[in-house]
Design an enzyme around this catalytic site. Sequence first.
Site, PDB file in Angstrom:
ATOM      1  N   ALA A 165       0.848  -1.364  -0.021  1.00  0.00           N
ATOM      2  CA  ALA A 165       0.149  -0.264  -0.281  1.00  0.00           C
ATOM      3  C   ALA A 165       0.775   1.306   0.160  1.00  0.00           C
ATOM      4  O   ALA A 165       0.931   1.988   0.652  1.00  0.00           O
ATOM      5  CB  ALA A 165      -0.807  -0.231   1.296  1.00  0.00           C
ATOM      6  N   HIS A 208       7.153   5.865   1.490  1.00  0.00           N
ATOM      7  CA  HIS A 208       7.392   5.118   0.849  1.00  0.00           C
ATOM      8  C   HIS A 208       8.881   4.780  -0.128  1.00  0.00           C
ATOM      9  O   HIS A 208       9.761   5.179  -0.309  1.00  0.00           O
ATOM     10  CB  HIS A 208       7.044   4.082   0.143  1.00  0.00           C
ATOM     11  CG  HIS A 208       5.471   3.161   1.652  1.00  0.00           C
ATOM     12  ND1 HIS A 208       4.665   3.105   1.453  1.00  0.00           N
ATOM     13  CD2 HIS A 208       6.732   2.295   2.653  1.00  0.00           C
ATOM     14  CE1 HIS A 208       4.305   2.059   2.626  1.00  0.00           C
ATOM     15  NE2 HIS A 208       5.338   1.877   3.435  1.00  0.00           N
ATOM     16  N   LYS A 213       8.027   8.915  10.736  1.00  0.00           N
ATOM     17  CA  LYS A 213       6.691   8.195  11.276  1.00  0.00           C
ATOM     18  C   LYS A 213       5.854   7.239  12.418  1.00  0.00           C
ATOM     19  O   LYS A 213       5.723   7.958  13.223  1.00  0.00           O
ATOM     20  CB  LYS A 213       5.296   8.232  10.307  1.00  0.00           C
ATOM     21  CG  LYS A 213       3.900   8.608  10.331  1.00  0.00           C
ATOM     22  CD  LYS A 213       3.053   7.912   9.905  1.00  0.00           C
ATOM     23  CE  LYS A 213       3.044   6.556  10.342  1.00  0.00           C
ATOM     24  NZ  LYS A 213       1.463   5.996  10.546  1.00  0.00           N
TER      25      LYS A 213
END
Length: 263
Positions: free
Chosen positions: A30, A35, A147
Amino acid sequence: MHVWTTVAEWASRRQTMEGMSIGFVPTMGALHCGHASLVERCRRENQIAVASIFVNPTQFNDPQDLERYPRTLERDLDLLERLGTTDVLAPPVAELYPQERRFRVVEEPLTTLMEGVCRPGFFEGVMTIVLKLLNLVRARRAYFGEKDYQQLQVVRDLAREFFVPTEIVGCPTVREPSGLAASSRNALLSSSGREKASAIFRALATAPDAGQARAQLEAEGFRVDYVEEHWGRRFAAAHLEGVRLIDNVPVESRGQEPGAGGR
Ligand code: PAF
């Protein structure tokens, strides 16, 4: 780009890479711009860029959450190829857990805070799969996003403790223009929810203390799991539209805490 679905095939390929600098980005797929920034950095700093796409069942304490986790393999592979990834590990569960859950990694005290409290077993699952992946890939550097800052701290200490020679590289959180931290879970929000979710970043960054950040979020309709400060950062986890979101920002340092691995 090669996609490997068995450990044996990957192990043969890995033998051909001796002497080359290998960078590794572990993911659960996902993929989003957060990323992409990890893969871009990995590509810049290494000759070989390896990514993994594996939705790790052992880090989900809620079977519904595991089922609901977005799976977008074709799109992910397309993005990784465009970013110059050379190899992708995308094995089925039985390849990475041949003896199911027989072996697990546990830690205290970092995993008894925040995500460790709200998601029992989460870090056990993360540490176990990350150790397996680091041993399989044997990269020079592995890239993790800030994060998931608590995860990053735990993985750094894990690698040090188990003498994994891979350098664990922390990379800054990528944010949408609204301030919302890029996350695979954002895809589960409605477009108005996505706008509203940026309140997490605002509350973390602007409230005078953690208590007021929490009150601000609750007043805006979030169900808050925690707002806490550790390691000179302020962390929050909060639910919106049934989606659990986490974020953290640096705040004025309030000194080291025990168990923070000397950082
Ligand atoms: O951060 C993630 O996506 C996962 O926790 C990780 C590190 C890939 C392990 O499954």
